[in-house]
Design a protein around this motif. Sequence first.
Motif, PDB file in Angstrom:
ATOM      1  N   VAL A 168      78.345  22.501 -31.847  1.00 40.20           N
ATOM      2  CA  VAL A 168      78.539  23.768 -32.548  1.00 40.20           C
ATOM      3  C   VAL A 168      78.407  24.896 -31.538  1.00 40.20           C
ATOM      4  CG1 VAL A 168      77.664  25.331 -34.309  1.00 40.20           C
ATOM      5  CG2 VAL A 168      77.602  22.863 -34.720  1.00 40.20           C
ATOM      6  N   ASN A 169      79.424  25.747 -31.455  1.00 37.24           N
ATOM      7  CA  ASN A 169      79.373  26.960 -30.640  1.00 37.24           C
ATOM      8  C   ASN A 169      79.652  28.166 -31.533  1.00 37.24           C
ATOM      9  OD1 ASN A 169      79.195  26.371 -27.532  1.00 37.24           O
ATOM     10  ND2 ASN A 169      80.479  24.746 -28.397  1.00 37.24           N
ATOM     11  N   VAL A 170      78.754  29.143 -31.487  1.00 40.34           N
ATOM     12  CA  VAL A 170      78.871  30.342 -32.320  1.00 40.34           C
ATOM     13  C   VAL A 170      78.766  31.564 -31.418  1.00 40.34           C
ATOM     14  CG1 VAL A 170      77.915  31.629 -34.264  1.00 40.34           C
ATOM     15  CG2 VAL A 170      77.830  29.122 -34.270  1.00 40.34           C
ATOM     16  N   LEU A 171      79.810  32.381 -31.402  1.00 38.92           N
ATOM     17  CA  LEU A 171      79.855  33.578 -30.565  1.00 38.92           C
ATOM     18  C   LEU A 171      79.520  33.250 -29.101  1.00 38.92           C
ATOM     19  CD1 LEU A 171      78.183  36.162 -32.970  1.00 38.92           C
ATOM     20  CD2 LEU A 171      80.606  36.028 -32.351  1.00 38.92           C
ATOM     21  N   GLY A 172      79.982  32.085 -28.658  1.00 43.25           N
ATOM     22  CA  GLY A 172      79.760  31.661 -27.284  1.00 43.25           C
ATOM     23  C   GLY A 172      78.420  31.021 -27.022  1.00 43.25           C
ATOM     24  N   HIS A 173      77.604  30.828 -28.053  1.00 46.93           N
ATOM     25  CA  HIS A 173      76.272  30.235 -27.899  1.00 46.93           C
ATOM     26  C   HIS A 173      76.271  28.813 -28.460  1.00 46.93           C
ATOM     27  CE1 HIS A 173      74.455  34.098 -26.779  1.00 46.93           C
ATOM     28  NE2 HIS A 173      75.214  34.632 -27.729  1.00 46.93           N
ATOM     29  N   ARG A 174      75.746  27.882 -27.701  1.00 43.55           N
ATOM     30  CA  ARG A 174      75.630  26.493 -28.142  1.00 43.55           C
ATOM     31  C   ARG A 174      74.451  26.380 -29.099  1.00 43.55           C
ATOM     32  NH1 ARG A 174      77.167  21.543 -25.771  1.00 43.55           N
ATOM     33  NH2 ARG A 174      76.540  19.848 -27.161  1.00 43.55           N
ATOM     34  N   MET A 175      74.719  25.824 -30.289  1.00 42.51           N
ATOM     35  CA  MET A 175      73.660  25.674 -31.289  1.00 42.51           C
ATOM     36  C   MET A 175      73.130  24.239 -31.275  1.00 42.51           C
ATOM     37  SD  MET A 175      73.177  28.556 -32.900  1.00 42.51           S
ATOM     38  CE  MET A 175      73.306  29.268 -31.277  1.00 42.51           C
ATOM     39  N   PRO A 176      71.808  24.061 -31.477  1.00 37.89           N
ATOM     40  CA  PRO A 176      70.793  25.098 -31.719  1.00 37.89           C
ATOM     41  C   PRO A 176      70.078  25.567 -30.449  1.00 37.89           C
ATOM     42  CG  PRO A 176      69.832  22.949 -32.129  1.00 37.89           C
ATOM     43  CD  PRO A 176      71.258  22.691 -31.685  1.00 37.89           C
ATOM     44  N   ASP A 177      70.513  25.077 -29.276  1.00 35.67           N
ATOM     45  CA  ASP A 177      69.780  25.350 -28.043  1.00 35.67           C
ATOM     46  C   ASP A 177      69.675  26.838 -27.737  1.00 35.67           C
ATOM     47  OD1 ASP A 177      69.744  22.610 -27.872  1.00 35.67           O
ATOM     48  OD2 ASP A 177      71.329  22.469 -26.372  1.00 35.67           O
ATOM     49  N   ASP A 178      70.721  27.584 -28.069  1.00 35.10           N
ATOM     50  CA  ASP A 178      70.765  29.007 -27.720  1.00 35.10           C
ATOM     51  C   ASP A 178      70.608  29.898 -28.947  1.00 35.10           C
ATOM     52  OD1 ASP A 178      70.875  30.947 -25.786  1.00 35.10           O
ATOM     53  OD2 ASP A 178      73.062  31.050 -25.712  1.00 35.10           O
TER      54      ASP A 178
END
Length: 325
Positions: free
Chosen positions: A67-77
């Motif tokens: 999962v990538n949201v607004l360029g952030h890898r979830m849930p790590d970021d």
Amino acid sequence: MDVYRQENKVIEARGVTRFFGSLKAVDGLNLDVYRGEVFGFLGPNGAGKSTLIRMLVGLLDPSAGTVNVLGHRMPDDADNLRSKVGYMTQKFSLYDDLSIEENLDFAAEIFGLERSYRKQRIEEVIAEFALNERRRQRPATLSGGWKQRLALAVATVHKPELLFLDEPTAGVDPDSRRLFWEKLFNLTAEGVTILVSTHYMDEAVRCHRLCLVKEGRRSALGTPHDLMGFLYGRIIEIIAKPLDQVLNYITRKPEVASATQLGSRLHILLGANAPPASRVIVGLAKEVKDAGYSVEQVETAEPTLEDVFVALMQGEKIRNEDAHS
């Protein structure tokens, strides 16, 4: 995929799966969401909609997939994403021991708004959501519609780029729901992307695109217009008496996938292998008359989103957008 869409992708999910013990709540789901759209999740209770949203905001780890949201890898970021998103849960979750204004101030502080800007932004939100006369009320004293208005105000106090709404208008009256959706479209006009789960058909049809979810899997994806178009030529409406007996008679016919009463008429969805509605209506009218019922009118009609939902629940395969989205 065209370059514009690729550059404006705000969510990319690939093969997302989530287990709770032996229960597979979300099953290998692929999804792309683009900037500025209202993207809807439609499905029955237990279909996995809330679980999916919680993975997209980083509250749950996927059992598999990315999962990538607004360029952030979830849930790590997830920590770096938090200031860019707003999230409304199914259950009203604001603080009843704080006033409306205090709830807004608390949320603004949590989202990191600087003190010098916080008061200005709170006043903007209070004006935007017409909360000025109620600013000292506590949420417990509000009606369902006003509670949802407040919850949306709190979720957007920090001007998020992306807004997640999990069945936000459940139990809210139709007029309040209409006003709520007007606010959502105002937000998209400002460039906010909105993901909303719902089981209200009149809300789902307002979305730019819909993902229909069944048993944790993506059953269909597309615009409401395109999804309804899949059933074009398969809808008949009939006015006959006595309507309840005609309904019972028609539902037993093999070419009928479903039939339901809408006021003084029956709305009929023909099965996938039935002849076109334009050919069925003449024979159907004669059969109903020969069975001893009074027929006033039989005509073809346009499909609704509810017809799409019923067809999916009965196991039909409905057109999806490209397999990677």
